[in-house]
Design an enzyme around this catalytic site. Structure first.
Site, mmCIF file in Angstrom:
data_model
loop_
_atom_site.group_PDB
_atom_site.id
_atom_site.type_symbol
_atom_site.label_atom_id
_atom_site.label_comp_id
_atom_site.label_asym_id
_atom_site.label_seq_id
_atom_site.Cartn_x
_atom_site.Cartn_y
_atom_site.Cartn_z
ATOM 1 N N CYS A 162 51.805 42.636 30.961
ATOM 2 C CA CYS A 162 51.333 42.756 31.727
ATOM 3 C C CYS A 162 51.279 44.338 32.095
ATOM 4 O O CYS A 162 49.930 45.117 32.412
ATOM 5 C CB CYS A 162 50.114 42.274 32.585
ATOM 6 S SG CYS A 162 49.343 40.413 32.133
ATOM 7 N N ASN A 184 41.783 38.286 32.429
ATOM 8 C CA ASN A 184 43.889 38.221 32.556
ATOM 9 C C ASN A 184 43.415 39.532 31.088
ATOM 10 O O ASN A 184 43.975 38.685 30.530
ATOM 11 C CB ASN A 184 44.320 38.095 33.230
ATOM 12 C CG ASN A 184 45.648 38.318 32.839
ATOM 13 O OD1 ASN A 184 45.597 40.096 32.502
ATOM 14 N ND2 ASN A 184 46.203 37.798 33.865
ATOM 15 N N HIS A 219 45.979 45.627 38.233
ATOM 16 C CA HIS A 219 46.004 44.877 37.227
ATOM 17 C C HIS A 219 45.426 43.876 37.782
ATOM 18 O O HIS A 219 44.960 43.036 38.564
ATOM 19 C CB HIS A 219 46.992 44.457 36.955
ATOM 20 C CG HIS A 219 47.748 43.323 36.216
ATOM 21 N ND1 HIS A 219 47.137 42.809 34.612
ATOM 22 C CD2 HIS A 219 47.655 42.013 36.067
ATOM 23 C CE1 HIS A 219 46.888 42.416 34.011
ATOM 24 N NE2 HIS A 219 47.691 41.445 35.151
HETATM 25 O O1 UT7 Z 1 48.978 39.061 34.662
HETATM 26 C C1 UT7 Z 1 50.305 37.660 35.123
HETATM 27 C C2 UT7 Z 1 49.724 36.691 34.259
HETATM 28 N N1 UT7 Z 1 49.954 35.647 35.185
HETATM 29 C C3 UT7 Z 1 48.731 35.437 36.380
HETATM 30 O O2 UT7 Z 1 48.326 35.825 36.950
HETATM 31 C C4 UT7 Z 1 49.073 33.836 37.688
HETATM 32 C C5 UT7 Z 1 49.277 33.467 38.432
HETATM 33 N N2 UT7 Z 1 49.142 32.581 39.237
HETATM 34 C C6 UT7 Z 1 47.469 32.214 39.745
HETATM 35 O O3 UT7 Z 1 47.032 33.024 39.518
HETATM 36 C C7 UT7 Z 1 47.823 31.047 39.663
HETATM 37 O O4 UT7 Z 1 48.558 30.314 40.405
HETATM 38 C C8 UT7 Z 1 46.564 30.099 39.083
HETATM 39 C C9 UT7 Z 1 45.037 30.336 39.435
HETATM 40 C C10 UT7 Z 1 47.499 29.345 37.549
HETATM 41 C C11 UT7 Z 1 47.189 28.468 39.652
HETATM 42 O O5 UT7 Z 1 46.229 28.692 41.140
HETATM 43 P P1 UT7 Z 1 47.007 27.751 42.438
HETATM 44 O O6 UT7 Z 1 46.595 27.559 43.674
HETATM 45 O O7 UT7 Z 1 48.929 27.702 42.300
HETATM 46 O O8 UT7 Z 1 46.800 25.844 41.215
HETATM 47 P P2 UT7 Z 1 47.875 25.023 41.109
HETATM 48 O O9 UT7 Z 1 48.950 25.694 39.986
HETATM 49 O O10 UT7 Z 1 49.040 24.654 41.909
HETATM 50 O O11 UT7 Z 1 47.389 23.759 40.400
HETATM 51 C C12 UT7 Z 1 46.591 23.004 41.508
HETATM 52 C C13 UT7 Z 1 45.598 22.194 40.821
HETATM 53 C C14 UT7 Z 1 46.633 20.893 39.862
HETATM 54 O O12 UT7 Z 1 46.520 19.760 40.483
HETATM 55 P P3 UT7 Z 1 47.104 18.616 41.091
HETATM 56 O O13 UT7 Z 1 48.006 18.399 40.418
HETATM 57 O O14 UT7 Z 1 47.431 19.364 42.259
HETATM 58 O O15 UT7 Z 1 45.614 17.257 40.466
HETATM 59 C C15 UT7 Z 1 46.194 21.739 38.228
HETATM 60 O O16 UT7 Z 1 47.073 20.451 37.571
HETATM 61 O O17 UT7 Z 1 45.034 22.653 40.000
HETATM 62 C C16 UT7 Z 1 45.197 21.650 38.756
HETATM 63 N N3 UT7 Z 1 44.595 22.630 37.778
HETATM 64 C C17 UT7 Z 1 43.090 22.742 37.613
HETATM 65 N N4 UT7 Z 1 42.260 22.374 38.070
HETATM 66 C C18 UT7 Z 1 40.857 22.745 36.930
HETATM 67 C C19 UT7 Z 1 45.353 23.833 36.910
HETATM 68 N N5 UT7 Z 1 44.035 24.705 35.899
HETATM 69 C C20 UT7 Z 1 42.934 23.893 36.599
HETATM 70 C C21 UT7 Z 1 41.520 24.686 35.281
HETATM 71 N N6 UT7 Z 1 41.247 23.587 36.149
HETATM 72 N N7 UT7 Z 1 41.793 24.816 34.789
#
Ligand code: UT7
Length: 321
Positions: A114, A278, A248
């Site tokens: 990225c 992204n 970004h």
């Molecule tokens: O260019 C760099 C590329 N990467 C990024 O920019 C990613 C950076 N990270 C992020 O943006 C965030 O960490 C995410 C958006 C990927 C995740 O957000 P979060 O607030 O950190 O959520 P989490 O990973 O802690 O997940 C919370 C819950 C989980 O469920 P449980 O375990 O609490 O029951 C996940 O399984 O949300 C669940 N979850 C979803 N639910 C619905 C994860 N993805 C999804 C989804 N839809 N697409």
């Protein structure tokens, strides 16, 4: 007299097909409310099956060359940031050079995920400052959707395809004041596609994006903020001297946290992530072109570009548009 490089043309291209959050609800266990509240993303564009990264890059490059009103044959450097090259080799930059009819000049790809466009811009700036080039085409282009596991809701909702480009030209005044690049390879497993090609096929796991989202989030905020601060300090600028931050586009929450850390009003941060998702190396030049064409960014404005990606890599560039 010091030679600088300055942007004389911008362009971008988004493939026609739009995939909305409602479309994603039909293929994976997710919902619009979760995606919007955690990422800000509402839709993203996807390349057609017969469209490759070089095709997207070509369209963005043609728009940038048209904006600059110059002939592709007058380019003396092409650098393309991508994580999704058309082929293992030759470079996608060489394919774009051929399609543009700009043969003869050096052309190569940069792999910084990225941060690819910021790396490519910084390298092109150094070519121009050293007198090795006078006119450079700098591209960020991706078909990132090809690296997604459409059964993994944790990653497939985040990314999209697109391309952006700028034309840089030698100038007596900035232009680019400075650029700052970093990498920390110890995080190589935090955001990766682990597969590689050997014996004629993919080995070493798979060809899908895997990510430690929370770690990427935390370090994206810290690293983009510190790269911005470094560019300000080196040039004796205050954040108030910056008209627009063009970061970004990964996640509106990341952008909000960076703005807060920099004590910058969110209204000065160009945000396109809700419509583009992204797009990896394409995201900064796509956001730049969007804000130039809708009239927000005007000639003479001071812009701060910053990015963070797999590697981890990160960087910033401060410039007068
Ligand atoms: O260019 C760099 C590329 N990467 C990024 O920019 C990613 C950076 N990270 C992020 O943006 C965030 O960490 C995410 C958006 C990927 C995740 O957000 P979060 O607030 O950190 O959520 P989490 O990973 O802690 O997940 C919370 C819950 C989980 O469920 P449980 O375990 O609490 O029951 C996940 O399984 O949300 C669940 N979850 C979803 N639910 C619905 C994860 N993805 C999804 C989804 N839809 N697409």
């Amino acid at each position: 007299m010091t030679t600088y490089s300055r942007i004389i043309g911008v362009g971008s291209y988004l493939p026609e097909r739009i995939l909305t959050n409602a479309d994603l609800e039909k293929i994976v266990d997710t919902n619009d409310e979760w995606i919007v509240s955690r990422t800000g993303i509402r839709e993203r564009h996807l390349a057609a099956p017969d469209q490759f990264t070089s095709d997207l890059a070509l369209r963005a490059s043609q728009a940038a060359l048209q904006y600059a009103d110059i002939d592709p044959a007058s380019l003396d450097l092409i650098i393309l940031g991508t994580t999704t090259p058309d082929r293992i080799f030759p470079s996608t930059a060489c394919l774009v050079q051929d399609k543009l009819g700009a043969g003869g000049c050096p052309a190569f790809d940069v792999q910084a995920v990225c941060t690819g466009f910021v790396y490519a811009l910084s390298i092109a700036d150094k070519f121009i400052r050293s007198g090795s080039a006078k006119r450079a085409l700098v591209i960020g282009a991706e078909t990132f959707s090809r690296l997604l596991d459409w059964t993994d809701r944790g990653t497939c909702v985040l990314f999209g395809d697109g391309a952006g480009a700028v034309v840089l030209e030698a100038a007596q005044e900035p232009g680019i004041y400075s650029s700052h690049l970093y990498a920390e390879g110890q995080y190589n497993n935090s955001l990766t596609v682990p597969g590689y090609i050997a014996e004629g096929r993919l080995q070493g796991g798979n060809g899908f994006t895997t990510m430690n989202g929370a770690e990427v989030f935390k370090l994206a905020v810290a690293n983009m903020s510190s790269a911005v601060k470094e560019a300000l300090t080196v040039n004796q600028f205050s954040i108030d001297d910056v008209d627009w931050v063009v970061p970004h586009q990964a996640n509106t929450r990341i952008l909000g946290a960076v703005a807060k850390k920099l004590q910058l009003p969110s209204s000065k941060v160009v945000q396109t992530v809700s419509e583009h998702g992204n797009t990896s190396a394409a995201s900064v030049p796509l956001a730049l072109d969007t804000a130039v064409r809708d009239g927000r960014i005007q000639p003479g404005h001071n812009l701060m570009l910053c990015a963070m990606g797999g590697g981890f890599t990160w960087g910033s560039a401060l410039l007068k548009f």
